[in-house]
Design a protein around this motif. Sequence first.
Motif, PDB file in Angstrom:
ATOM      1  N   LEU A   9     -71.648  21.579-123.161  1.00 41.58           N
ATOM      2  CA  LEU A   9     -70.592  22.241-124.278  1.00 41.58           C
ATOM      3  C   LEU A   9     -69.237  22.109-123.767  1.00 41.58           C
ATOM      4  N   GLY A  10     -68.304  22.179-124.408  1.00 40.18           N
ATOM      5  CA  GLY A  10     -67.004  22.307-124.143  1.00 40.18           C
ATOM      6  C   GLY A  10     -66.348  20.794-124.169  1.00 40.18           C
ATOM      7  N   GLY A  11     -67.016  19.873-124.789  1.00 44.36           N
ATOM      8  CA  GLY A  11     -66.463  18.531-124.750  1.00 44.36           C
ATOM      9  C   GLY A  11     -66.832  17.923-126.228  1.00 44.36           C
ATOM     10  N   PRO A  12     -66.496  16.545-126.221  1.00 43.48           N
ATOM     11  CA  PRO A  12     -66.577  15.709-127.366  1.00 43.48           C
ATOM     12  C   PRO A  12     -68.134  15.771-127.821  1.00 43.48           C
ATOM     13  N   VAL A  13     -68.503  15.593-129.199  1.00 35.37           N
ATOM     14  CA  VAL A  13     -69.948  15.700-129.803  1.00 35.37           C
ATOM     15  C   VAL A  13     -70.217  14.425-130.450  1.00 35.37           C
ATOM     16  N   LEU A  14     -71.312  13.913-130.017  1.00 37.95           N
ATOM     17  CA  LEU A  14     -71.651  12.729-130.762  1.00 37.95           C
ATOM     18  C   LEU A  14     -72.652  13.050-131.930  1.00 37.95           C
ATOM     19  N   VAL A  15     -72.198  12.725-133.058  1.00 38.02           N
ATOM     20  CA  VAL A  15     -72.768  13.349-134.455  1.00 38.02           C
ATOM     21  C   VAL A  15     -73.502  12.096-134.733  1.00 38.02           C
ATOM     22  N   VAL A  16     -75.032  12.209-135.020  1.00 37.85           N
ATOM     23  CA  VAL A  16     -75.797  11.322-135.700  1.00 37.85           C
ATOM     24  C   VAL A  16     -76.165  11.784-137.106  1.00 37.85           C
ATOM     25  N   ARG A  17     -75.329  11.330-138.013  1.00 37.30           N
ATOM     26  CA  ARG A  17     -75.404  12.201-139.472  1.00 37.30           C
ATOM     27  C   ARG A  17     -76.575  11.936-140.045  1.00 37.30           C
ATOM     28  N   ASN A  18     -77.322  10.776-139.975  1.00 42.37           N
ATOM     29  CA  ASN A  18     -78.750  10.671-140.691  1.00 42.37           C
ATOM     30  C   ASN A  18     -79.498   9.537-139.825  1.00 42.37           C
ATOM     31  N   ARG A  19     -80.896   9.376-140.372  1.00 41.27           N
ATOM     32  CA  ARG A  19     -81.804   8.427-140.030  1.00 41.27           C
ATOM     33  C   ARG A  19     -81.331   6.999-140.012  1.00 41.27           C
ATOM     34  N   ARG A  20     -80.443   6.668-140.918  1.00 43.63           N
ATOM     35  CA  ARG A  20     -79.862   5.309-141.189  1.00 43.63           C
ATOM     36  C   ARG A  20     -79.234   4.713-139.988  1.00 43.63           C
ATOM     37  N   ALA A  21     -78.845   5.529-139.148  1.00 43.40           N
ATOM     38  CA  ALA A  21     -78.113   5.242-137.928  1.00 43.40           C
ATOM     39  C   ALA A  21     -79.030   4.585-137.147  1.00 43.40           C
ATOM     40  N   LEU A  22     -79.888   5.101-136.986  1.00 47.24           N
ATOM     41  CA  LEU A  22     -81.138   4.568-136.162  1.00 47.24           C
ATOM     42  C   LEU A  22     -81.872   3.374-136.528  1.00 47.24           C
ATOM     43  N   ARG A  23     -81.866   3.236-137.898  1.00 43.25           N
ATOM     44  CA  ARG A  23     -82.489   2.079-138.378  1.00 43.25           C
ATOM     45  C   ARG A  23     -81.437   0.961-138.053  1.00 43.25           C
TER      46      ARG A  23
ATOM     47  N   LEU B  92     -79.724   0.751-135.853  1.00 47.28           N
ATOM     48  CA  LEU B  92     -79.849   0.268-134.078  1.00 47.28           C
ATOM     49  C   LEU B  92     -81.126  -0.635-134.244  1.00 47.28           C
ATOM     50  N   ALA B  93     -82.290  -0.235-134.872  1.00 45.61           N
ATOM     51  CA  ALA B  93     -83.580  -0.732-134.588  1.00 45.61           C
ATOM     52  C   ALA B  93     -83.636  -2.366-135.190  1.00 45.61           C
ATOM     53  N   TRP B  94     -82.839  -2.438-136.241  1.00 44.75           N
ATOM     54  CA  TRP B  94     -82.719  -3.774-136.658  1.00 44.75           C
ATOM     55  C   TRP B  94     -81.640  -4.567-135.987  1.00 44.75           C
ATOM     56  N   LYS B  95     -80.481  -4.060-135.625  1.00 45.55           N
ATOM     57  CA  LYS B  95     -79.543  -4.755-134.694  1.00 45.55           C
ATOM     58  C   LYS B  95     -79.253  -4.193-133.618  1.00 45.55           C
ATOM     59  N   PRO B  96     -80.169  -4.178-132.580  1.00 45.45           N
ATOM     60  CA  PRO B  96     -79.702  -3.565-131.273  1.00 45.45           C
ATOM     61  C   PRO B  96     -78.537  -3.928-130.443  1.00 45.45           C
ATOM     62  N   GLY B  97     -78.163  -2.979-129.859  1.00 41.15           N
ATOM     63  CA  GLY B  97     -76.691  -3.188-129.238  1.00 41.15           C
ATOM     64  C   GLY B  97     -75.526  -2.924-129.963  1.00 41.15           C
ATOM     65  N   GLU B  98     -74.508  -3.867-129.646  1.00 46.18           N
ATOM     66  CA  GLU B  98     -73.123  -3.534-130.310  1.00 46.18           C
ATOM     67  C   GLU B  98     -72.887  -3.882-131.694  1.00 46.18           C
ATOM     68  N   LEU B  99     -73.739  -4.482-132.169  1.00 49.67           N
ATOM     69  CA  LEU B  99     -73.627  -4.829-133.800  1.00 49.67           C
ATOM     70  C   LEU B  99     -74.333  -3.507-134.445  1.00 49.67           C
ATOM     71  N   GLY B 100     -75.516  -3.265-134.022  1.00 45.26           N
ATOM     72  CA  GLY B 100     -75.925  -2.022-134.731  1.00 45.26           C
ATOM     73  C   GLY B 100     -75.290  -0.543-134.562  1.00 45.26           C
ATOM     74  N   LEU B 101     -74.547  -0.586-133.543  1.00 46.45           N
ATOM     75  CA  LEU B 101     -73.733   0.705-133.194  1.00 46.45           C
ATOM     76  C   LEU B 101     -72.388   0.648-134.017  1.00 46.45           C
ATOM     77  N   ALA B 102     -71.990  -0.676-134.181  1.00 45.68           N
ATOM     78  CA  ALA B 102     -70.754  -0.968-135.155  1.00 45.68           C
ATOM     79  C   ALA B 102     -71.064  -0.722-136.322  1.00 45.68           C
ATOM     80  N   ARG B 103     -72.023  -1.070-137.005  1.00 44.93           N
ATOM     81  CA  ARG B 103     -72.396  -1.002-138.440  1.00 44.93           C
ATOM     82  C   ARG B 103     -72.564   0.706-138.670  1.00 44.93           C
ATOM     83  N   ALA B 104     -73.210   1.382-137.730  1.00 48.48           N
ATOM     84  CA  ALA B 104     -73.324   2.786-137.703  1.00 48.48           C
ATOM     85  C   ALA B 104     -72.152   3.474-137.747  1.00 48.48           C
ATOM     86  N   TRP B 105     -71.206   2.918-136.977  1.00 49.40           N
ATOM     87  CA  TRP B 105     -69.852   3.685-136.733  1.00 49.40           C
ATOM     88  C   TRP B 105     -68.989   3.290-138.130  1.00 49.40           C
ATOM     89  N   VAL B 106     -69.076   2.277-138.565  1.00 46.44           N
ATOM     90  CA  VAL B 106     -68.132   1.873-139.672  1.00 46.44           C
ATOM     91  C   VAL B 106     -68.807   2.489-141.036  1.00 46.44           C
TER      92      VAL B 106
END
Length: 443
Positions: A35-49, A51-65
């Motif tokens: 508690l008491g700091g930044p929160v990482l929010v995973v808004r939906n299951r699509r973020a995991l998909r 990462l599942a299809w593009k593991p690593g930086e590209l999957g993270l980038a797409r989920a962020w954008v």
Amino acid sequence: MTDAAERLARLVRVPLGGPLPLRLRAWDGSEVGPLGGPVLVVRNRRALRQLAWKPGELGLARAWVAGDLDIEGDLYEALIRLSSVARACRTEGSPEHRVGRRTLAALRSPGNLRLAVEALALAGVGLPPPPPREEAVSRHGRLHGLRRDREAVTHHYDVGNDFYSLVLGPSMVYSCAYWENPQATLEEAQYAKLDLICRKLGLRPGQRFLDVGCGWGELVAHAVEHYGVQAVGITISEEQAVFARKRLAGAGWSDRAEIRVQDYREIEDGPYDAISSIGMAEHVGSAQFRTYADIMRTLLRPGGRLLNHQIACRPRADGVPHRAGEFIGRYVFPDGELAPVGTTTALLEEAGFEVRDVEALREHYARTLRAWVANLERNWAEAARLTTIGRARVWRMYMAASALAFEENRIGVNQILAVRTTAAGNAKMPPTRTQWLTCTTAN
């Protein structure tokens, strides 16, 4: 049934080698972590998909954008915590790619079959999610050819002049400022940087001055107004050229300055007395840099000065050029490359320059980037309206992450002052830095 946040937290322990250093909130509202700091929010299951299809930086980038992943609270603090964990991943590559590879290795091991099943259950069944709208423009032709470079520059710089004015502020200068006074505003620090460049170049009334990669024309305008030069600025961004021409015409300087849409390889009207190249050489590419240096030398009169202001990476033992990762390469600077400062100075010397001064401005760029992020966040709704919410998210993340990279000395930026040697093999310069930095302005 265990909530989604706890299940996600168990999954990320594997690639990170320990607990996630942020509080985690999942799409079902469940939370876990400190508690008491930044929160990482995973808004939906699509973020995991993603990462599942593009593991690593590209999957993270797409989920962020796409907004499927978000940070609530202090973005810098979140990135610092994640960076400290990523440094513990000792395989090679970018921090995000290391995490992705460790995840795949863990999931493929027989002992973690249950973990793989858990990840698939959380992600849900589905085809690869479509990439967000800001996927990089298609690039055609050979790397750093004229056409491909134009496409890359258009992707980054033709986002909209109104958008950039919100981020950069009234100065409209897209390179690191120079904070002589710690209390200075961003605009004052940018003015100081422009003046520092002009003084290093020794500009005098009547000289011919070329600004390669002139952006929105502020350095050209400064040199004309305060140093009385005849100036040419070149850019391969149509939007920048339109803005710069209007700026110069409004000030009544159209007869003293020209803005061209032109590649540096297309300039044929030398010689010039002085040339600046500010934040442009990163687009040149390692394989083309010697050609770039040769052209700069050809365009200068003997004894003329070149000021090369360029972001630098740390040297690699294998000597391989540093290319942008998946996020920066696809969403921000397509085909961008960095080189160590030693490599840059060596190539300038090989081309016939005498390197007279190198000034590191790493801390200045970190502060500049933080100021740009503050401008973007302060004008968030308008910035998203002028582009898209996805584009605004790209710029916020890339500038905040870049600020930390400069602060942590993972990248640097340097001004290299070089002089074209004369027939006698030397370059006439005052004997001390104080003398050649002290020059009389036209106004």
